[in-house]
Design a protein around this motif. Structure first.
Motif, short mmCIF file in Angstrom:
data_model
loop_
_atom_site.label_atom_id
_atom_site.label_comp_id
_atom_site.label_asym_id
_atom_site.label_seq_id
_atom_site.Cartn_x
_atom_site.Cartn_y
_atom_site.Cartn_z
N THR A 260 42.64 27.72 6.08
CA THR A 260 43.46 28.80 6.62
C THR A 260 44.87 28.67 6.06
O THR A 260 45.21 27.71 5.38
CB THR A 260 43.49 28.75 8.16
OG1 THR A 260 44.13 29.92 8.66
CG2 THR A 260 44.23 27.52 8.65
N PRO B 270 46.78 30.36 12.82
CA PRO B 270 45.46 30.59 13.42
C PRO B 270 44.39 29.79 12.69
O PRO B 270 44.41 29.68 11.46
CB PRO B 270 45.25 32.10 13.25
CG PRO B 270 46.06 32.43 12.04
CD PRO B 270 47.24 31.51 12.04
N LYS C 49 40.03 28.84 12.65
CA LYS C 49 38.69 29.10 13.15
C LYS C 49 37.78 27.93 12.82
O LYS C 49 37.99 27.20 11.85
CB LYS C 49 38.12 30.40 12.58
CG LYS C 49 38.02 30.45 11.07
CD LYS C 49 37.51 31.82 10.63
CE LYS C 49 37.45 31.94 9.11
NZ LYS C 49 36.95 33.27 8.68
N LYS D 86 31.54 31.25 15.88
CA LYS D 86 32.84 30.71 15.54
C LYS D 86 33.82 30.90 16.69
O LYS D 86 33.77 31.90 17.41
CB LYS D 86 33.41 31.40 14.30
CG LYS D 86 32.72 31.03 13.00
CD LYS D 86 33.38 31.74 11.83
CE LYS D 86 32.70 31.38 10.52
NZ LYS D 86 32.95 29.99 10.13
N TYR E 105 38.16 30.50 17.80
CA TYR E 105 39.48 30.61 17.19
C TYR E 105 40.53 29.98 18.10
O TYR E 105 40.52 30.20 19.31
CB TYR E 105 39.83 32.08 16.94
CG TYR E 105 38.89 32.77 15.98
CD1 TYR E 105 39.20 32.89 14.63
CD2 TYR E 105 37.68 33.28 16.43
CE1 TYR E 105 38.33 33.52 13.75
CE2 TYR E 105 36.80 33.91 15.56
CZ TYR E 105 37.13 34.03 14.22
OH TYR E 105 36.26 34.64 13.36
#
Length: 330
Positions: free
Chosen positions: A205, A234, A236, A312, A314
């Motif tokens: 990310t 962020p 995941k 998934k 987050y």
């Protein structure tokens, strides 16, 4: 008068020399530490089959029906915690510099799920599960620094990217359960204790950072700085592995308090591949390796010899914090 004039000229020369040395082109090194707070809390991800809830459930021992006595959604962020880092910078001119920073971050522990089960109209506990999670991560952060180039107190703004190069979400779960024993009278019960640790690996990310600070020059080589920094990172989930598992069951005669038989133990090596490993996906379908049922504390999957699949999740490891550190011109 002449002496005063010479003194003023000499002082001006010293100030000009210091200012020129502080703002000339060249490399500098920074070390800093700070604490960050969560600014964008959200709902935590599920811990396996357990949602992010803090609940108290009462069970009717006669028919097994349950009643929710209290329930609360658990929210928060993994952006609160301590951070330390080192930076290598280069002064392009009096007003612009570039930096490359390496940071280590460790968040505080967050309650992710908790469920207490008691017998109806009593405080007798027959089940409990509690999971806490925390993040550790290492990132690199390239940035641009803009300042007016003042001498002693030099304010600046800094902005750039955040690229995590390593990180894990660690989840620690403790659970207990009291259950009936097949073929035994009701006063003979099984008391099971479970301790479990797992690690979630994130997908690659990129995030963003911005800071507003001020540097105070102690001399022409050494300075201290204080800044407020905001990060939005962020993340995941990619995969999960169970790294520690201890399960112990004792058969107890509740009338006498004596143990019946020997302990029944289950460890990490007793878990199936699917129980130990999870691959996260964006969509679950009929081809996904999902649970088919349970046998005691064992979870069965469509294929026990392959990693399980789950949706998934987050999280955000960004936040708003303050950094304090030293700046050394090389």
């Amino acid at each position: 008068m002449r002496r005063i004039l010479l003194t003023v000229i000499a002082a001006s020369a010293i100030v000009f020399s210091a200012n020129a040395q502080l703002n000339r082109k060249g490399f500098y090194f920074k070390v800093a530490g700070g604490y960050f707070f969560s600014v964008s809390p959200g709902q935590f991800p599920d811990v396996g089959p357990y949602p992010p809830r803090d609940e108290h459930v009462a069970v009717n021992p006669n028919n097994g029906n349950t009643t929710v006595l209290r329930e609360k959604v658990l929210t928060g962020s993994y952006g609160e915690g301590i951070r330390g880092g080192a930076s290598l910078g280069y002064v392009i001119n009096q007003y612009i510099s570039v930096e490359l920073t390496a940071n280590y971050y460790s968040s505080k522990k967050n309650l992710m799920t908790r469920s207490l089960t008691t017998i109806q109209n009593t405080e007798t506990e027959v089940g409990k599960i509690e999971s806490k999670g925390y993040v550790q991560a290492v990132d690199v952060a390239p940035s641009i620094v803009i300042s007016p180039g003042y001498d002693k107190f030099n304010p600046y703004v800094r902005f750039g990217f955040v690229v995590p190069v390593w990180g894990r979400l660690y989840i620690e779960t403790d659970a207990s359960r009291t259950s009936a024993v097949a073929g035994q009278p009701s006063f003979v019960q099984a008391k099971t204790m479970i301790s479990r640790k797992e690690e979630i690996e994130p997908s690659p990310t990129i995030g963003f950072q911005g800071a507003l600070g001020v540097t105070y020059a102690i001399n022409n080589r050494l300075g201290i700085f204080l800044e407020a920094e905001y990060r939005n990172v962020p993340v995941k989930s990619k995969s999960k592995v169970v790294t520690s598992y201890r399960e112990n069951t004792k058969i107890i005669n509740t009338n006498t308090g004596q143990q019946v038989g020997t302990d029944i133990n289950r460890g990490l090596d007793d878990l199936s591949v699917a129980e130990r490993n999870t691959d996260y996906v964006t969509t679950l379908d009929q081809n996904s390796n999902t649970p088919t049922g349970t046998s005691g504390t064992t979870t069965n999957y469509k294929n026990n010899n392959a990693p399980a699949n789950d949706l998934k999740s987050y999280i955000n490891i960004g936040g708003l914090g303050a950094n304090l550190g030293l700046r050394i011109r090389l």
